[in-house]
Structure formats: C-alpha cells, structure tokens
Design a protein around this motif. Structure first.
Motif, mmCIF file in Angstrom:
data_model
loop_
_atom_site.group_PDB
_atom_site.id
_atom_site.type_symbol
_atom_site.label_atom_id
_atom_site.label_comp_id
_atom_site.label_asym_id
_atom_site.label_seq_id
_atom_site.Cartn_x
_atom_site.Cartn_y
_atom_site.Cartn_z
ATOM 1 N N ALA A 269 48.494 46.774 29.733
ATOM 2 C CA ALA A 269 48.850 48.187 29.854
ATOM 3 C C ALA A 269 48.006 48.828 30.941
ATOM 4 C CB ALA A 269 48.635 48.911 28.525
ATOM 5 N N ASP A 270 48.650 49.361 31.960
ATOM 6 C CA ASP A 270 47.947 50.059 33.029
ATOM 7 C C ASP A 270 46.932 49.139 33.703
ATOM 8 O OD1 ASP A 270 47.423 52.339 34.598
ATOM 9 O OD2 ASP A 270 45.805 53.006 33.278
ATOM 10 N N LEU A 271 47.354 47.898 33.959
ATOM 11 C CA LEU A 271 46.485 46.926 34.623
ATOM 12 C C LEU A 271 46.328 47.308 36.096
ATOM 13 C CD1 LEU A 271 44.942 44.199 34.651
ATOM 14 C CD2 LEU A 271 47.127 43.117 35.233
ATOM 15 N N VAL A 272 45.103 47.575 36.493
ATOM 16 C CA VAL A 272 44.838 48.073 37.843
ATOM 17 C C VAL A 272 44.958 46.953 38.867
ATOM 18 C CG1 VAL A 272 43.128 49.136 39.353
ATOM 19 C CG2 VAL A 272 43.348 49.898 36.980
ATOM 20 N N ILE A 273 45.771 47.172 39.896
ATOM 21 C CA ILE A 273 45.871 46.296 41.064
ATOM 22 C C ILE A 273 45.192 47.039 42.207
ATOM 23 C CG2 ILE A 273 47.408 45.041 42.595
ATOM 24 C CD1 ILE A 273 47.611 44.102 39.726
ATOM 25 N N GLY A 274 44.080 46.480 42.716
ATOM 26 C CA GLY A 274 43.241 47.190 43.671
ATOM 27 C C GLY A 274 43.800 47.205 45.089
ATOM 28 N N PRO A 275 42.948 47.600 46.040
ATOM 29 C CA PRO A 275 43.362 47.669 47.444
ATOM 30 C C PRO A 275 43.879 46.312 47.920
ATOM 31 C CG PRO A 275 41.214 48.667 47.128
ATOM 32 C CD PRO A 275 41.538 47.951 45.858
ATOM 33 N N PRO A 276 44.841 46.297 48.832
ATOM 34 C CA PRO A 276 45.413 47.472 49.506
ATOM 35 C C PRO A 276 46.568 48.136 48.768
ATOM 36 C CG PRO A 276 46.311 45.477 50.457
ATOM 37 C CD PRO A 276 45.302 45.027 49.422
ATOM 38 N N LEU A 277 47.043 47.535 47.652
ATOM 39 C CA LEU A 277 48.220 48.094 46.978
ATOM 40 C C LEU A 277 47.885 49.352 46.181
ATOM 41 C CD1 LEU A 277 50.052 44.863 45.748
ATOM 42 C CD2 LEU A 277 50.563 46.278 47.738
ATOM 43 N N ASN A 278 46.719 49.330 45.499
ATOM 44 C CA ASN A 278 46.276 50.494 44.721
ATOM 45 C C ASN A 278 47.369 51.002 43.780
ATOM 46 O OD1 ASN A 278 43.608 50.743 45.814
ATOM 47 N ND2 ASN A 278 44.513 51.575 47.689
ATOM 48 N N THR A 279 47.733 50.143 42.843
ATOM 49 C CA THR A 279 48.746 50.509 41.866
ATOM 50 C C THR A 279 48.325 49.950 40.514
ATOM 51 O OG1 THR A 279 51.122 50.442 41.397
ATOM 52 C CG2 THR A 279 50.140 48.452 42.334
ATOM 53 N N SER A 280 49.221 50.001 39.537
ATOM 54 C CA SER A 280 48.943 49.410 38.232
ATOM 55 C C SER A 280 50.211 48.758 37.714
ATOM 56 C CB SER A 280 48.426 50.455 37.237
ATOM 57 O OG SER A 280 49.449 51.375 36.885
ATOM 58 N N LEU A 281 50.041 47.900 36.715
ATOM 59 C CA LEU A 281 51.134 47.085 36.217
ATOM 60 C C LEU A 281 51.163 47.141 34.703
ATOM 61 C CD1 LEU A 281 53.319 44.848 36.824
ATOM 62 C CD2 LEU A 281 51.463 43.186 36.516
ATOM 63 N N ASP A 282 52.363 47.215 34.141
ATOM 64 C CA ASP A 282 52.571 47.105 32.696
ATOM 65 C C ASP A 282 53.380 45.835 32.438
ATOM 66 O OD1 ASP A 282 51.416 49.626 32.482
ATOM 67 O OD2 ASP A 282 53.349 50.654 32.440
ATOM 68 N N ALA A 283 52.924 44.985 31.507
ATOM 69 C CA ALA A 283 53.654 43.751 31.250
ATOM 70 C C ALA A 283 53.150 43.112 29.962
ATOM 71 C CB ALA A 283 53.504 42.771 32.414
ATOM 72 N N THR A 284 53.925 42.191 29.434
ATOM 73 C CA THR A 284 53.465 41.289 28.372
ATOM 74 C C THR A 284 53.282 39.914 28.981
ATOM 75 O OG1 THR A 284 55.750 40.791 27.720
ATOM 76 C CG2 THR A 284 54.638 42.578 26.552
ATOM 77 N N LEU A 285 52.204 39.238 28.599
ATOM 78 C CA LEU A 285 51.850 37.951 29.171
ATOM 79 C C LEU A 285 51.746 36.911 28.053
ATOM 80 C CD1 LEU A 285 50.744 36.149 31.556
ATOM 81 C CD2 LEU A 285 48.472 36.966 30.904
ATOM 82 N N THR A 286 52.408 35.773 28.203
ATOM 83 C CA THR A 286 52.246 34.670 27.254
ATOM 84 C C THR A 286 51.688 33.457 27.969
ATOM 85 O OG1 THR A 286 54.545 33.952 27.593
ATOM 86 C CG2 THR A 286 54.129 35.455 25.772
ATOM 87 N N VAL A 287 50.878 32.666 27.248
ATOM 88 C CA VAL A 287 50.207 31.504 27.816
ATOM 89 C C VAL A 287 50.451 30.308 26.910
ATOM 90 C CG1 VAL A 287 47.999 30.491 28.501
ATOM 91 C CG2 VAL A 287 48.426 32.928 28.905
ATOM 92 N N GLU A 288 50.805 29.167 27.496
ATOM 93 C CA GLU A 288 50.948 27.931 26.766
ATOM 94 C C GLU A 288 50.033 26.873 27.386
ATOM 95 O OE1 GLU A 288 54.976 26.614 26.629
ATOM 96 O OE2 GLU A 288 55.772 28.555 25.962
ATOM 97 N N LEU A 289 49.236 26.213 26.555
ATOM 98 C CA LEU A 289 48.381 25.115 27.003
ATOM 99 C C LEU A 289 48.783 23.850 26.233
ATOM 100 C CD1 LEU A 289 44.854 26.782 27.174
ATOM 101 C CD2 LEU A 289 46.442 26.374 29.048
ATOM 102 N N VAL A 290 49.253 22.834 26.956
ATOM 103 C CA VAL A 290 49.731 21.597 26.346
ATOM 104 C C VAL A 290 48.672 20.517 26.533
ATOM 105 C CG1 VAL A 290 51.533 19.847 26.361
ATOM 106 C CG2 VAL A 290 52.116 22.248 26.800
ATOM 107 N N CYS A 291 48.243 19.910 25.438
ATOM 108 C CA CYS A 291 47.211 18.873 25.501
ATOM 109 C C CYS A 291 47.825 17.532 25.880
ATOM 110 C CB CYS A 291 46.505 18.750 24.151
ATOM 111 S SG CYS A 291 45.643 20.238 23.628
ATOM 112 N N GLN A 292 47.050 16.762 26.654
ATOM 113 C CA GLN A 292 47.513 15.455 27.104
ATOM 114 C C GLN A 292 46.437 14.404 26.874
ATOM 115 O OE1 GLN A 292 48.524 16.130 31.212
ATOM 116 N NE2 GLN A 292 50.521 17.003 30.707
#
Length: 292
Positions: A269-292
């Motif tokens: 929520a309101d993830l800051v993206i710094g210079p040069p874009l200087n904006t923010s991002l809203d998103a949901t993030l999922t991560v999968e780690l598969v063991c080998q």
C-alpha cells in the motif's frame, strides 16, 4: 501480482534432542512433542526476480530479495497448528469503501484490517488527505496435518529502476545506487496465504485548477480546489497455496525436500518508488519458493 524468483536458500532440517522444550508455532504452542522437525536456514543475497509483471514492471527493472534470517518447523503427526495466514493492509486508513465510497479521508478509530488510527503514518502520495498503517497485519489460521511446514522469514526487497545498477551493471549487488525497503517478517508456509489490500485506489481524481492537474483524493490535496472527476476505490485480494510431498517427514529427515513448496504474500500500500519516477504503487504480491 506473481513474481518469478531465481536463487537459493540453504535449509537445515533438525530433530529435537532428548530434552524437548515448548516451541512456538504460527500463534500456537506445540507442547512437548518429539514429532516436530525444525528448520534452520542460512541468510541469502542470491534471490532476484526472473521476470517482472505489470504493473510493477512499468516502474522497476529488477527486484532483489535478501533473506536476513529464518527458522521454522514441520509437523510430522498432524498437531493441528495454525498453518494458514491472512495478510491485510488498508490503503486508506479509517475508510470503509465497501460501505461508503465517499468516506475519504475517514474518521474510524481503526482501519479495515484492525489497525488503530493512532499508529497511522502520512500517505506518501496524498499526505494532506490520507494516512494509513505502515505495514500489513498478519492473522494466523488453518490447521496443520502431517507434512505441513511453516518457516518464519525476515526479508528485505530492493526495487531497482533502470540506471540504478551501479558501476558493475549487475542488479542486486552492493554497488546498487538505492538501498532496500524496510525489512518485514512473515510466514513461508505449505498452507494457504491470502493477501488483502483494502481500498486500493484504482483511479484518483484531478486538481483541475492546479498546474499540471495533479492527482487527488479530496479537495485538501489541491492548491486550488476542487478535486474533480471522482475517486474509484476497490478491494484487491490474491491467494496462493503451498504443497508438500507424499511421505513428507520421511523425506525431510532424509534430506530430501523435493516437492516442498513454501508460499507467502505481502500487501503493498502506497509503496514509494523513488527518483526519477517519484511515484507510489498499490499491489498485492505473492511469493512461491519450491525446494529442490
């Protein structure tokens, strides 16, 4: 948003010794039970995104993941310990857009994820009109069966834009010209993780009387009101589920983690993206780690 990761983390699988002490699961105690395996993992700085989907790919060129520390457990006889998790963050604090789309900026004492407004931080994009919690809340749930594992991991993400790779031109190394985001601790689990981002700002209004017509949530964001064209808000969610092999614990104790898949998720929520874009991002993030 699903991001493919490449890299490795070394994991040691340990049995408890003869003097078993009470251990903590995901919000619950195991008690004195020898039918538990313990996971002790090394730190790692070798994990990075293989591909970056939109919308994040429009802002950054590389995503780096640093595993700072982690430890966990595997249930080998169905102890019914919490193995699922709900990760929740409210983009607009004190505002329940599901019942009142015009409640901006909101006056409720708690946000929709149960966080007190006394702990809110100013919004990076709309500081005049909004504040919200600084990090997601994690609520445990579910019930483990034999072979389920939960690994509590403290990690950091680093988001690199083009031109921030440093002199070596290689992402995710020490000479990158931006540092990582704040660290957070969350469960990697073979269960299910549900990520909820409440009041995601799908489209903001516009300060039509201001220079360059900047975005706004309310008139407070405009030097010369009004904030026109309305604000569109929606709730976003994503779910990801892990996996475990057949005869899991026999394989784990033999050093075979093939078929074991850990998952986790994060609300951004309101993830800051710094210079040069200087904006923010809203998103949901999922991560999968598969063991080998």
């Amino acid at each position: 948003m699903d991001i493919g990761l490449v890299g490795s983390v070394a994991t040691q699988v340990c049995r408890p010794g003869p003097n078993v002490t009470t251990q903590q699961g995901l919000g619950n105690e195991f008690g004195v039970n020898p039918n538990t395996l313990y996971l002790i993992n090394s730190s790692a700085r070798t994990i990075r995104a293989s591909t970056i989907p939109l919308p994040l790919g429009a802002f950054v060129s590389d995503v780096c993941v640093d595993v700072l520390s982690s430890q966990g457990w595997c249930d080998c006889n169905g102890q019914g310990v919490d193995v699922d998790a709900t990760v929740c963050q409210d983009r607009i604090g004190g505002c329940d857009a599901s019942t009142n789309s015009s409640c901006l900026p909101g006056t409720d004492p708690n946000d929709e994820c149960g966080v007190s407004s006394t702990t809110f931080v100013p919004d990076a994009t709309f500081p005049a009109s909004n504040s919200h919690s600084s990090q997601p809340t994690i609520t445990p749930g579910g019930s483990s069966v034999a072979g389920d594992c939960v690994d509590f991991v403290t990690m950091q993400f680093k988001l690199l834009q083009s031109g921030q790779l440093g002199p070596d031109g290689i992402p995710c190394t020490d000479d990158d010209t931006v540092g990582p985001l704040a660290s957070f601790t969350g469960p990697l689990t073979t269960g299910t993780v549900t990520v909820q981002l409440k009041d995601l700002i799908q489209s903001a209004g516009q300060c039509t009387n201001d220079v360059n017509t900047p975005p706004c949530l309310t008139n407070a964001d405009c030097t010369n009101p009004p904030c026109a064209f309305g604000v569109t808000i929606q709730d976003a969610s994503a779910t990801v589920t892990g996996a475990k092999p057949a005869n899991a614990c026999a394989k784990y104790t033999g050093g075979n983690l093939n078929g074991l898949k850990f998952v986790t998720g994060l609300a951004l929520a309101d993830l800051v993206i710094g210079p040069p874009l200087n904006t923010s991002l809203d998103a949901t993030l999922t991560v999968e780690l598969v063991c080998q």
